[in-house]
Design a protein around this motif. Structure first.
Motif, PDB file in Angstrom:
ATOM      1  N   ARG A 238      20.465 -20.796  52.049  1.00  0.00           N
ATOM      2  CA  ARG A 238      20.889 -19.483  52.537  1.00  0.00           C
ATOM      3  C   ARG A 238      22.272 -19.154  52.001  1.00  0.00           C
ATOM      4  NH1 ARG A 238      19.912 -18.447  58.742  1.00  0.00           N
ATOM      5  NH2 ARG A 238      17.794 -18.588  57.935  1.00  0.00           N
TER       6      ARG A 238
ATOM      7  N   TRP B 264      17.273 -18.958  70.781  1.00  0.00           N
ATOM      8  CA  TRP B 264      16.881 -17.737  70.080  1.00  0.00           C
ATOM      9  C   TRP B 264      18.090 -16.802  70.054  1.00  0.00           C
ATOM     10  CZ3 TRP B 264      16.627 -12.637  71.954  1.00  0.00           C
ATOM     11  CH2 TRP B 264      17.020 -12.498  73.304  1.00  0.00           C
TER      12      TRP B 264
ATOM     13  N   ASP C  95      14.422 -16.650  63.138  1.00  0.00           N
ATOM     14  CA  ASP C  95      13.274 -16.129  62.396  1.00  0.00           C
ATOM     15  C   ASP C  95      12.507 -15.174  63.312  1.00  0.00           C
ATOM     16  OD1 ASP C  95      10.927 -15.628  61.051  1.00  0.00           O
ATOM     17  OD2 ASP C  95      10.355 -17.732  60.810  1.00  0.00           O
TER      18      ASP C  95
ATOM     19  N   GLU D 193       9.681 -14.034  63.198  1.00  0.00           N
ATOM     20  CA  GLU D 193       8.286 -14.423  63.373  1.00  0.00           C
ATOM     21  C   GLU D 193       8.192 -15.942  63.551  1.00  0.00           C
ATOM     22  OE1 GLU D 193       6.171 -12.093  63.856  1.00  0.00           O
ATOM     23  OE2 GLU D 193       7.603 -10.532  63.291  1.00  0.00           O
ATOM     24  N   SER D 194       9.132 -16.500  64.278  1.00  0.00           N
ATOM     25  CA  SER D 194       9.193 -17.948  64.461  1.00  0.00           C
ATOM     26  C   SER D 194       7.870 -18.508  64.975  1.00  0.00           C
ATOM     27  CB  SER D 194      10.306 -18.297  65.459  1.00  0.00           C
ATOM     28  OG  SER D 194      10.238 -19.661  65.812  1.00  0.00           O
TER      29      SER D 194
ATOM     30  N   SER E  38       9.078 -12.943  68.057  1.00  0.00           N
ATOM     31  CA  SER E  38       8.043 -12.074  67.501  1.00  0.00           C
ATOM     32  C   SER E  38       7.624 -11.007  68.508  1.00  0.00           C
ATOM     33  CB  SER E  38       6.831 -12.890  67.051  1.00  0.00           C
ATOM     34  OG  SER E  38       6.247 -13.589  68.137  1.00  0.00           O
TER      35      SER E  38
ATOM     36  N   ARG F 241      17.293  -9.888  60.962  1.00  0.00           N
ATOM     37  CA  ARG F 241      16.953 -11.087  61.719  1.00  0.00           C
ATOM     38  C   ARG F 241      18.153 -11.561  62.521  1.00  0.00           C
ATOM     39  NH1 ARG F 241      15.040 -15.759  58.065  1.00  0.00           N
ATOM     40  NH2 ARG F 241      15.436 -16.988  59.913  1.00  0.00           N
TER      41      ARG F 241
END
Length: 306
Positions: free
Chosen positions: A33, A170, A175, A177-178, A185, A306
């Motif tokens: 990243r 979190w 992410d 869509e973890s 999500s 994100r």
């Protein structure tokens, strides 16, 4: 200088911010990243590092006169479990080598609430003996192995190990869509204007907002003394799907979310982490309840993917 490996990941970036907020010089490493979160720009030193490269790791620790290490770097398993274990074990051993070579003050390493799987007691606390239970994921299996490896590697060195049994985290940088936690999500579907899957309102468990988790780790790294080598890191209170739905409805005017009543599998409790030890030794208490966390995250996602 406090080194945070994986410092541009979700937990690492929030840990780095909390350390900087406490007035410490922070070095973060990144491998894949490149984007630096706005809250870290100009506040930390960022260096590329493949943690599996021992020589590079040792050179980096020397070049920056590293005094403490928070090892959070890790990978996502592919099809080959041995390759995953080899990669993440090499990173851990190199971090331990750097800690020993630099004779750092503290060495913290990420474990997981998953190490408690198989214990029926709720909440889970650090004095519980870890069971020999079947584990649902390679990452949890590795995290469970990390604990004795770290403690034995540092025994007799004068370096204080800090095993971080991290809960379900979190927040910004997660992410969306973890595959490991359904709330990101769920919120992302709402933010796209979609009706998310209907959840059971009373199902829940351990859920901690990332800025709180980062601050807890920072406090563990900077407390004058610690009485233990293992700490749960989470909010210390369970939250339900219904709590998140209500918080989303509060944050987004006009939103109405439908939930199934009760629990999917009938009466019972979902496990969560007891943080009594963390609070007693660092003074940590969460700054975010579910409503505040959801409002903060919705505001963050308005300008960030994100």
């Amino acid at each position: 200088m406090i080194l945070v490996t994986g410092g541009l990941g979700m937990i690492g970036a929030h840990t780095a911010r909390a350390l900087a907020d406490l007035g410490h010089d922070v070095l973060v490493t990144t491998h894949h990243r490149a984007e630096v979160p706005a809250w870290l720009e100009g506040r930390v030193t960022v260096e590329p590092l493949d943690v599996t490269d021992r020589a590079a790791f040792l050179a980096l620790a020397d070049r920056h006169a590293v005094s403490d290490i928070v090892h959070l770097a890790g990978s996502i398993p592919g099809d080959d479990p041995v390759a995953f274990f080899r990669h993440d074990l090499a990173g851990l051993l190199n971090a331990l080598d750097a800690a020993r070579a630099r004779r750092v003050r503290r060495f913290a390493v990420a474990s997981s609430l998953g190490v408690y799987l198989g214990r029926p007691e709720i909440p889970w606390h650090e004095d519980l003996a870890l069971p020999a239970a079947e584990l649902p994921h390679l990452i949890i299996a590795f995290k469970k192995a990390v604990e004795p490896l770290t403690l034995h590697a540092l025994q007799g060195t004068g370096i204080q190990p800090v095993v971080l049994r991290i809960g379900t985290i979190w927040g910004p940088l997660v992410d969306p869509e973890s595959p490991f936690f359904h709330i990101p999500s769920y919120i992302s579907a709402v933010l796209r204007g979609e009706q998310p899957p209907r959840l059971y309102g009373s199902d829940g468990g351990d859920r901690c907002y990332a800025p709180d988790a980062g601050r807890a780790i920072a406090l563990l790294m900077t407390a004058p003394t610690l009485r233990y080598d293992t700490y749960n890191v989470s909010s210390g209170v369970p939250s339900t799907n219904g709590d998140f739905a209500a918080a989303l409805e509060s944050a987004i005017p006009g939103l109405r979310l439908e939930l199934h009543p009760g629990r999917e599998h009938g009466p019972g409790e979902d496990p969560y982490l007891d943080i009594t030890r963390l609070t007693a030794d660092t003074g940590f208490t969460p700054a975010f309840d579910v409503r505040a966390a959801v409002a903060d995250y919705v505001a963050w996602r308005a300008a960030n993917p994100r």
